[in-house]
Write a protein that holds these residues in place. Structure first.
Motif, short mmCIF file in Angstrom:
data_model
loop_
_atom_site.label_atom_id
_atom_site.label_comp_id
_atom_site.label_asym_id
_atom_site.label_seq_id
_atom_site.Cartn_x
_atom_site.Cartn_y
_atom_site.Cartn_z
N SER A 51 0.67 -1.22 -0.08
CA SER A 51 0.02 0.17 -0.11
C SER A 51 0.77 1.27 0.01
O SER A 51 0.46 2.24 -0.68
CB SER A 51 -0.80 0.09 1.38
OG SER A 51 -1.68 -1.19 1.12
N VAL B 295 3.71 1.60 -1.35
CA VAL B 295 4.41 1.62 -2.59
C VAL B 295 3.30 2.34 -3.57
O VAL B 295 3.60 3.25 -4.30
CB VAL B 295 5.03 0.51 -3.30
CG1 VAL B 295 5.28 0.41 -4.55
CG2 VAL B 295 6.25 -0.02 -2.57
N LEU B 296 2.20 1.81 -3.65
CA LEU B 296 1.15 2.06 -4.24
C LEU B 296 0.61 3.74 -4.03
O LEU B 296 0.49 4.62 -4.99
CB LEU B 296 -0.32 1.36 -4.10
CG LEU B 296 -1.49 1.91 -4.85
CD1 LEU B 296 -1.22 1.76 -6.61
CD2 LEU B 296 -2.77 1.09 -4.34
N TYR C 132 -7.22 2.02 -6.63
CA TYR C 132 -7.02 1.41 -4.72
C TYR C 132 -8.03 0.23 -4.60
O TYR C 132 -7.65 -0.73 -4.07
CB TYR C 132 -7.32 2.60 -3.96
CG TYR C 132 -6.77 1.87 -2.65
CD1 TYR C 132 -5.24 1.77 -2.34
CD2 TYR C 132 -7.56 1.77 -1.61
CE1 TYR C 132 -4.67 1.51 -1.22
CE2 TYR C 132 -7.07 1.07 -0.31
CZ TYR C 132 -5.40 1.08 -0.39
OH TYR C 132 -5.22 0.71 0.84
N VAL D 149 3.09 5.97 -2.99
CA VAL D 149 4.01 6.68 -3.46
C VAL D 149 3.98 6.94 -4.74
O VAL D 149 4.25 7.94 -5.52
CB VAL D 149 5.47 6.02 -2.86
CG1 VAL D 149 6.44 6.86 -3.65
CG2 VAL D 149 5.37 6.60 -1.34
N ILE D 150 3.53 5.90 -5.46
CA ILE D 150 3.40 6.09 -7.14
C ILE D 150 2.28 6.82 -7.46
O ILE D 150 2.43 7.86 -8.22
CB ILE D 150 3.14 4.69 -7.55
CG1 ILE D 150 4.55 3.79 -7.31
CG2 ILE D 150 2.61 4.87 -8.91
CD1 ILE D 150 4.23 2.19 -7.97
N LEU D 151 1.11 6.90 -6.59
CA LEU D 151 0.19 7.80 -7.05
C LEU D 151 0.31 9.14 -6.68
O LEU D 151 -0.06 10.04 -7.39
CB LEU D 151 -1.12 7.48 -6.28
CG LEU D 151 -1.84 6.03 -6.41
CD1 LEU D 151 -2.79 5.72 -5.47
CD2 LEU D 151 -2.37 6.04 -7.76
N VAL E 121 3.37 10.50 -6.76
CA VAL E 121 4.36 10.85 -7.74
C VAL E 121 3.64 10.98 -8.96
O VAL E 121 3.75 12.30 -9.69
CB VAL E 121 5.52 10.18 -8.15
CG1 VAL E 121 6.04 10.26 -9.06
CG2 VAL E 121 6.34 10.07 -6.83
N VAL E 122 2.77 10.44 -9.48
CA VAL E 122 1.92 10.47 -10.64
C VAL E 122 1.01 11.70 -10.86
O VAL E 122 0.99 12.61 -11.55
CB VAL E 122 1.15 9.42 -10.89
CG1 VAL E 122 0.05 9.44 -12.19
CG2 VAL E 122 1.84 8.45 -11.51
N CYS E 123 0.48 12.11 -9.47
CA CYS E 123 -0.37 13.12 -9.45
C CYS E 123 0.32 14.42 -9.37
O CYS E 123 -0.17 15.48 -9.88
CB CYS E 123 -1.17 13.19 -8.04
SG CYS E 123 -2.51 14.37 -7.57
#
Length: 155
Positions: free
Chosen positions: A69, A71-72, A131, A74-76, A78-80
């Protein structure tokens, strides 16, 4: 009651309370992460049974769920951040529209702000779908690890 007691005791008590409660709440959250999937996929309607089922499925997997969760998220983030990088100029213009060399930039700034809000709404919906899909995969993985196939869940 705990918060009121911590406030009465001062800053040190609040810090100790935060250091104790945050890991506990994260652990409980990870243990209850597949709760909605248990209700929808396993069709468990009793809330106490659903909580027990979620707790049983995540036994020994809370740290893995937390790290996945994290990692998810953090990725979200960064993408946002990358997706809305062009909007930072818009936000700056809302802070001081008079800084545009004397031009009246209030109307374009307001229009841009409305578009920014609509964009955030779309991103929010997409992130929630992602999510929920992630939690469905977690649930599927946990039920397979527990020896329960998808065919049994949908029977």
């Amino acid at each position: 009651v705990i918060s009121a007691a911590a406030v009465a005791l001062g800053d040190a008590a609040r810090t100790i309370l935060a250091l104790v409660l945050v890991p506990v709440l994260i652990g409980v959250g990870c243990r209850l992460a597949p709760l909605f999937a248990v209700v929808t996929v396993d069709r468990v309607r009793n809330p106490f049974t659903a909580i027990g089922r979620s707790w049983q499925l995540t036994r020994g997997h809370a740290l893995t769920i937390f790290l996945a969760s994290l990692v998810l998220v953090v990725i979200l983030v960064v993408v946002c951040g990358v997706a809305f990088l062009p909007s930072f100029g818009l936000l700056r213009s809302l802070a001081g529209p008079a800084s545009f060399a004397g031009t009246d930039a209030v109307a374009p700034a307001i229009g841009g702000f409305v578009l920014f809000g609509l964009g955030m709404l779309v991103v929010s919906v997409l992130f929630n779908l992602l999510y929920c899909s992630f939690m469905a995969v977690v649930h599927g993985t946990l039920t397979d690890a527990a020896g329960e196939g998808a065919a049994e869940a949908f029977a």
